[in-house]
Design a protein around this motif. Structure first.
Motif, PDB file in Angstrom:
ATOM      1  N   MET B  69       2.870  -5.193  11.458  1.00  0.00           N
ATOM      2  CA  MET B  69       4.031  -4.423  11.022  1.00  0.00           C
ATOM      3  C   MET B  69       3.688  -3.568   9.796  1.00  0.00           C
ATOM      4  O   MET B  69       4.056  -2.388   9.717  1.00  0.00           O
ATOM      5  CB  MET B  69       5.117  -5.432  10.649  1.00  0.00           C
ATOM      6  N   GLN B  70       2.996  -4.166   8.856  1.00  0.00           N
ATOM      7  CA  GLN B  70       2.660  -3.448   7.627  1.00  0.00           C
ATOM      8  C   GLN B  70       1.719  -2.284   7.890  1.00  0.00           C
ATOM      9  O   GLN B  70       1.799  -1.238   7.254  1.00  0.00           O
ATOM     10  CB  GLN B  70       2.058  -4.424   6.605  1.00  0.00           C
ATOM     11  N   MET B  71       0.816  -2.480   8.854  1.00  0.00           N
ATOM     12  CA  MET B  71      -0.102  -1.411   9.224  1.00  0.00           C
ATOM     13  C   MET B  71       0.661  -0.271   9.893  1.00  0.00           C
ATOM     14  O   MET B  71       0.460   0.897   9.575  1.00  0.00           O
ATOM     15  CB  MET B  71      -1.158  -1.938  10.204  1.00  0.00           C
ATOM     16  N   VAL B  72       1.526  -0.631  10.832  1.00  0.00           N
ATOM     17  CA  VAL B  72       2.230   0.370  11.617  1.00  0.00           C
ATOM     18  C   VAL B  72       3.184   1.180  10.735  1.00  0.00           C
ATOM     19  O   VAL B  72       3.270   2.399  10.831  1.00  0.00           O
ATOM     20  CB  VAL B  72       2.999  -0.310  12.774  1.00  0.00           C
ATOM     21  N   VAL B  73       3.898   0.496   9.847  1.00  0.00           N
ATOM     22  CA  VAL B  73       4.882   1.177   8.999  1.00  0.00           C
ATOM     23  C   VAL B  73       4.208   1.763   7.750  1.00  0.00           C
ATOM     24  O   VAL B  73       4.782   2.592   7.060  1.00  0.00           O
ATOM     25  CB  VAL B  73       6.024   0.207   8.625  1.00  0.00           C
ATOM     26  N   ARG B  74       2.987   1.334   7.490  1.00  0.00           N
ATOM     27  CA  ARG B  74       2.247   1.751   6.306  1.00  0.00           C
ATOM     28  C   ARG B  74       3.007   1.396   5.032  1.00  0.00           C
ATOM     29  O   ARG B  74       3.204   2.225   4.142  1.00  0.00           O
ATOM     30  CB  ARG B  74       1.973   3.263   6.351  1.00  0.00           C
TER      31      ARG B  74
END
Lengths: 306, 320
Positions: B69-74
Motif C-alpha cells: 500500500m505504501q509503495m502504491v500510494v507513495r
C-alpha cells in the motif's frame, strides 16, 4: 320549590365536592424507584415504556400498554404487543417528541433507557425500573410489587411473585447435586463467560448452581473472552448458552455451529448432553422481565430434568 | 542475510512460546519426549498450532499489505486501515451476511475483497483530486474516507440490529481460532509471495508514474496488482480474525528506517517483523488477564499507537 331545589342542588354539589376532594388526594401516589420518587395522580390509564422487560412485567400484570420500543421486540412477547401501540423510539434513544405528543399518564424506563429519565421527567411522570444484576429475582419481584401499587393490582402482583418464588424453588431443587454451571455468551464467532453479576446471574445466585469458575468480571456485555481450550480446562458439568447474535437479530443456530468443534465436544457438559440453549432474547434483551425470567427458569428446569 | 536468519529464529522462538501458552497444561518437555497424554496432544494440534499459524500468517500478510500500500500510494503513513480498505471489507462482509447469510465463508470473503478493492480504488480516486500531496494529508484523507464508509456500515448494522456482531468481528481477536477456522489465512501467504515476486515492480512504481513509464513498465498494471493484494489480504484477515490496527503501518516503517526501500530486500523483513509483532501482542493478550484473554486489537492498539506517535514525531527530521 324552585329555591328549595336550588339549595338542595348546591348542598349536593358541596357534599360531592367534599367527598371527592379527599379521595382525589388519597389517590396521589408517590412511587419510589431507582432514580428517586415520582408522583402519580390516580391509576395511570395511558402507559408508555421504553424497555421490553418493563413491558413484560406490565403484560404479566394485565396492564394495557399504549407505547412500546420500536425495535428488538423479543419473540416471546410478539403476540402480546397491541397492534395499535405507539412506537416511541429504540431501546436506547427515546422519541421524546412522540412521547410528549402521546400525553401519557406514566412512562417506564429501565436499564438501557435509564438515562432518558432526566429529559422525560419534565414531559411525563417517569418511573425507572432498572434492576441490579446482582439479584435479578429480587429486582423483578420488587418491580412487580411497585407496578402492583401503581395500578392497584396488589393481589395479582402477590400471586405472580409467589409463582416466581415457587419456580425458583423448583429449579433450585432440580439443580441440587447436579454440579457446576457455566453461562456462555457467543457473539460473532467469539466466546465469552457470564458470571455471578451478569444478566443471567440467577443461574448462580438464585438457583444455586456453583459457577465452574472462581471469578468472572462482568464488565463487558460480551462476557469475559475465553478460548475453546479454556472451556475444556474448566470442564463445567452444565453449560447454558446465550446466543447473542440471535438475541440481537441474527439467525439462530450460530451458537450451535460455533460450539460444535473438537475441543468443546470433549467437555463433560457436551459429552453428557448438558448443554442448554437459553432463549436469547429473554436472556439478552428483556433479562429483567417476569415472563422472560420464568421462561428461562423453565428452560433450565427442562434441561436439568431432561 | 545473517540478520535475517536471526530474525527468523526469533519468530520461531516466539512461535514455540505461543504454542505452549494457554489454559490447558501442555508441557514442552512431555511433547518432545513423546510422553504427553492424548489430551495435551489434542489441544496442541486442534488449538495451539492453528492459532500460532494464524498469528504468523495474519501478521506477515497484513504487514506486507501495508508495505505494498505504501509503495502504491507513495506515502509512508498509509495502511489498509488508514485508506478505507479495512472498512470497505467490513462493509462488504456485512452486506453479504445480510443479503445471503447462507453463502459459504469463501464466497462471503470474495465479496468482502471486492468491496475492499472498490474502497481502495475510491481512495486513490479521491487522492488524485487532492492537489496538496502533504505527507500527513494523504492518510488523513484515507481516515476520513474510512470514517464515512465505517459510518455507513454502522448505520446498516444499527438498522439490522447487528451492531454487537459488527463490533465483535471488527475487533481483531485470535481466541476463536482452532483447526478448521483459520485456513483462509493461507491465501494471505499466497498474496505475500505474489508481492515478493513482483517486488521490483513495486519498488519502481514507488518512484512515481513517469519514472515507471520511462522504464517501460505499465504503471496501472502494477497499481492494480498491488490493490488486489492489499484487498485480498484485508478481507481474509478481517473475515478470519477481525481487523488488526497499526500493524501494516508500523512494521514497514520500522523496516524502512533500518534497511531502506528496496522492496526485494524488505519483503522478508516486513513479513518476519509482522509475524513477530503479532506473536508478541497475542502472547501478551493471553497472559495479562490469564486465564481470560484480551483481544489482540486492544493490545496492538496500545503498542501500535505508541510506535505510531514515535514515527510521527521523528518524521520532520527524517522527511526533510
Amino acid at each position: 320549590m324552585n329555591s328549595l331545589f336550588r339549595s338542595t342542588a348546591i348542598v349536593a354539589a358541596f357534599a360531592s365536592a367534599l367527598s371527592l376532594a379527599p379521595a382525589a388526594i388519597a389517590q396521589d401516589k408517590v412511587i419510589a424507584h431507582a432514580q428517586g420518587e415520582t408522583t402519580l395522580s390516580g391509576v395511570p390509564a395511558k402507559v408508555l415504556t421504553q424497555d421490553w422487560a418493563a413491558f413484560d412485567n406490565l403484560n404479566a400484570l394485565g396492564v394495557t400498554v399504549a407505547g412500546v420500543p420500536s425495535s428488538n421486540a423479543p419473540s416471546y412477547l410478539a403476540d402480546k404487543i397491541p397492534a395499535d401501540a405507539l412506537q416511541i423510539g429504540s431501546l436506547f434513544e427515546p422519541d421524546f417528541e412522540g412521547i410528549a405528543a402521546a400525553e401519557a399518564d406514566v412512562y417506564f424506563v429501565a436499564a438501557r433507557s435509564a438515562a432518558a429519565l432526566e429529559t422525560s421527567k419534565d414531559i411525563v411522570p417517569t418511573v425507572d425500573l432498572s434492576v441490579d444484576n446482582a439479584d435479578i429475582v429480587a429486582g423483578v419481584k420488587a418491580n412487580i410489587t411497585t407496578l402492583g401499587e401503581v395500578f392497584d393490582l396488589q393481589d395479582k402482583a402477590g400471586e405472580l411473585n409467589a409463582a416466581l418464588d415457587a419456580k425458583v424453588a423448583e429449579v433450585t431443587a432440580a439443580a441440587e447435586g447436579k454440579g457446576t454451571a457455566l453461562v456462555l455468551v457467543t457473539n460473532a464467532g467469539k466466546l465469552g463467560v457470564y458470571g455471578p453479576d451478569s444478566r443471567v446471574s440467577w443461574v448462580y445466585n438464585n438457583v444455586g448452581m456453583p459457577s465452574a469458575l472462581a471469578d468472572v468480571a462482568d464488565g463487558d456485555h460480551g462476557g469475559d473472552a475465553v478460548s475453546f481450550e479454556f472451556l475444556l480446562e474448566v470442564n463445567p458439568d452444565w453449560v447454558f448458552v446465550v446466543d447473542r447474535d440471535a438475541g440481537t437479530g441474527e439467525n439462530a443456530g450460530a451458537a450451535e455451529a460455533l460450539l460444535d468443534n473438537e475441543l468443546f465436544n470433549q467437555t463433560k457438559a457436551a459429552t453428557e448432553g448438558h448443554v442448554v440453549y437459553l432463549d436469547p432474547q429473554a436472556a439478552y434483551i428483556s433479562m429483567h422481565g417476569y415472563q422472560g425470567v420464568m421462561l428461562l427458569l423453565d428452560q433450565v428446569l427442562a434441561g436439568l430434568n431432561g | 542475510m545473517r540478520a535475517l536468519i536471526l530474525a527468523l529464529i526469533a519468530v520461531l522462538a516466539l512461535a514455540t512460546i505461543s504454542v505452549f501458552v494457554g489454559v490447558s497444561d501442555v508441557s514442552p518437555l512431555a511433547v518432545l519426549t513423546g510422553t504427553a497424554d492424548s489430551r495435551a496432544m489434542e489441544v496442541l494440534m486442534i488449538s495451539r498450532v492453528p492459532r500460532t499459524l494464524a498469528l504468523i500468517l495474519a501478521g506477515a500478510s497484513m504487514a506486507i499489505a501495508g508495505l505494498v500500500m505504501q509503495m502504491v500510494v507513495r506515502n509512508r503513513f498509509v495502511e489498509p486501515s488508514t485508506t478505507g480498505t479495512s472498512e470497505s471489507a467490513a462493509l462488504g462482509f456485512l452486506v453479504v451476511t445480510l443479503l445471503v447469510p447462507g453463502w459459504p465463508l469463501m464466497a462471503k470473503m470474495g465479496v468482502s475483497a471486492l468491496f475492499a478493492l472498490g474502497g481502495t480504488a475510491l481512495f486513490l480516486r479521491v487522492l488524485r483530486a487532492v492537489p496538496l500531496r502533504d505527507v500527513l494529508l494523504v492518510p488523513l484523507v484515507g481516515i476520513m474516507l474510512g470514517g464515512i464508509i465505517g459510518a455507513l456500515t454502522a448505520f446498516i448494522a444499527y438498522r439490522a440490529n447487528l451492531m454487537a456482531s459488527l463490533l465483535a468481528w471488527n475487533m481483531g481477536d485470535f481466541s476463536g481460532v482452532i483447526r478448521g477456522r483459520y485456513e483462509l489465512l493461507w491465501l494471505g501467504l499466497v498474496c505475500g509471495v505474489l508481492a515478493y515476486i513482483a517486488a521490483d515492480r513495486f519498488t519502481v512504481a514507488g518512484m512515481g508514474k513517469d519514472f515507471t513509464t520511462n522504464l517501460g513498465l505499465n504503471h496501472n498494471h502494477v497499481m492494480v496488482l498491488g490493490l488486489i493484494i492489499v484487498s485480498v489480504v484485508s478481507a481474509v484477515v478481517l473475515v478470519s480474525v477481525g481487523s488488526i490496527p497499526f500493524l501494516g503501518l508500523i512494521v514497514p516503517n520500522l523496516v524502512s528506517l533500518v534497511i531502506g526501500d528496496n522492496m526485494r530486500r524488505t519483503v522478508p523483513w516486513v513479513a518476519l517483523g509482522g509475524a513477530l509483532m503479532v506473536l508478541i501482542c497475542d502472547i501478551a493478550g493471553r497472559l495479562i488477564r490469564f486465564p481470560y484473554e484480551i483481544p489482540i486489537a486492544v493490545v496492538m492498539g496500545v503498542v501500535g499507537s505508541a510506535l505510531f506517535l514515535y514515527l510521527l514525531l521523528r518524521t520532520p527530521r527524517h522527511a526533510t
